[in-house]
Design a protein around this motif. Sequence first.
Motif, PDB file in Angstrom:
ATOM      1  N   SER A   1      77.081  30.016  74.399  1.00  0.00           N
ATOM      2  CA  SER A   1      78.544  30.087  74.424  1.00  0.00           C
ATOM      3  C   SER A   1      79.129  28.696  74.192  1.00  0.00           C
TER       4      SER A   1
ATOM      5  N   ASP B   1      79.797  38.512  67.922  1.00  0.00           N
ATOM      6  CA  ASP B   1      80.093  37.448  68.880  1.00  0.00           C
ATOM      7  C   ASP B   1      80.353  36.127  68.165  1.00  0.00           C
TER       8      ASP B   1
ATOM      9  N   LEU C   1      72.271  38.978  76.944  1.00  0.00           N
ATOM     10  CA  LEU C   1      73.384  38.680  76.044  1.00  0.00           C
ATOM     11  C   LEU C   1      74.664  38.411  76.834  1.00  0.00           C
TER      12      LEU C   1
ATOM     13  N   THR D   1      82.634  33.893  70.674  1.00  0.00           N
ATOM     14  CA  THR D   1      82.074  33.942  72.035  1.00  0.00           C
ATOM     15  C   THR D   1      80.660  33.393  72.092  1.00  0.00           C
ATOM     16  N   LEU D   2      79.985  33.309  70.937  1.00  0.00           N
ATOM     17  CA  LEU D   2      78.674  32.670  70.837  1.00  0.00           C
ATOM     18  C   LEU D   2      78.655  31.771  69.609  1.00  0.00           C
TER      19      LEU D   2
ATOM     20  N   ARG E   1      76.832  34.898  76.960  1.00  0.00           N
ATOM     21  CA  ARG E   1      78.268  34.839  76.693  1.00  0.00           C
ATOM     22  C   ARG E   1      79.014  34.157  77.834  1.00  0.00           C
TER      23      ARG E   1
ATOM     24  N   VAL F   1      74.247  39.788  67.141  1.00  0.00           N
ATOM     25  CA  VAL F   1      75.271  38.934  67.743  1.00  0.00           C
ATOM     26  C   VAL F   1      76.294  38.448  66.714  1.00  0.00           C
TER      27      VAL F   1
END
Length: 308
Positions: free
Chosen positions: A167, A245, A225, A250-251, A229, A242
């Motif tokens: 993150s 994300d 996961l 978020t990632l 995050r 992902v």
Amino acid sequence: MKIDHLLLLAQVHKAGSLSAAARQLGCPKATLSRRLAALETSVGARLFVPGASRMTLTELGQQLAERAARHDDDIAETRQWLASRDATPQGRLRVAVPAEFATLLLADSFARFVRRYPRVTLEVDTTPRRVDLFNEPYDVAVRMGAIDEPELVARRFMVLERGLFASPAYLRSRPAPRAPADLAGHDFVLLSQARGLPRTLQNGRQTAEVEARGPLEANAIGLVLALARAGGGIGSFPVGMVAPDVAAGTLVPVLPDWRHEPLPVHLLTASRRLMPAKTRAFIDHLFETQPDWAREAPLGLPAPAFEG
């Protein structure tokens, strides 16, 4: 008395003559005549009026032909039913699949399948054990990794290219890794099944071994996961899984040029021969509804194909 001969009698009676029945059946008239004579012998009574100018059944022949015709109709209906079953996916379909893989990647496809084929009941079993496709009532198994059961038919479904992600909050708390050696000073969110295993990273022809450590561990990739995050550390995930994300921020990829060895995913069946319509439809549907990122085999690997 042979059942086949009874059914021939019904066909002759329905056609109205020996010649017409022979044409419909694609059978020589002489052969048909011999078989009907054999039927008369086995019954022990005349079924045709001898010397008649046209084919005329005796009273017994008429009764026997009418009874045989009912069975002939039943057989024709059964054949149509079998042909319908062959053409129409229907019945219970039992699939064994890893729980997290089903939840994160296949749930939408499963739901679309039963909407598409309403006569199929799909039963998804997320048992962690390796099911026996020959001796247990499973139609398809989804298996991760290399296949070591050559007696099974394995079709490669996709190849998961895996990378490292964390993150933005976590990466603000530590110096960002610039090389695999820098990972030694970072926390990982660990999948319990991979605890203690060295992880090989690849960048072209370069490789590096990384021992992942950290204070957070879970036995489900979905929870790993969520922890990544939330800023718990660096996690290893399939790139496609992902991608939303990463797009949402978020990632963030960590060492994006370095990846783990690709992980193949196979669809297994006990046999390719006489595969039920429901099974073939299910396999075809999974390929048709693959996410776009799974359609391209990474690192130059060949496209999915049947093996075994």
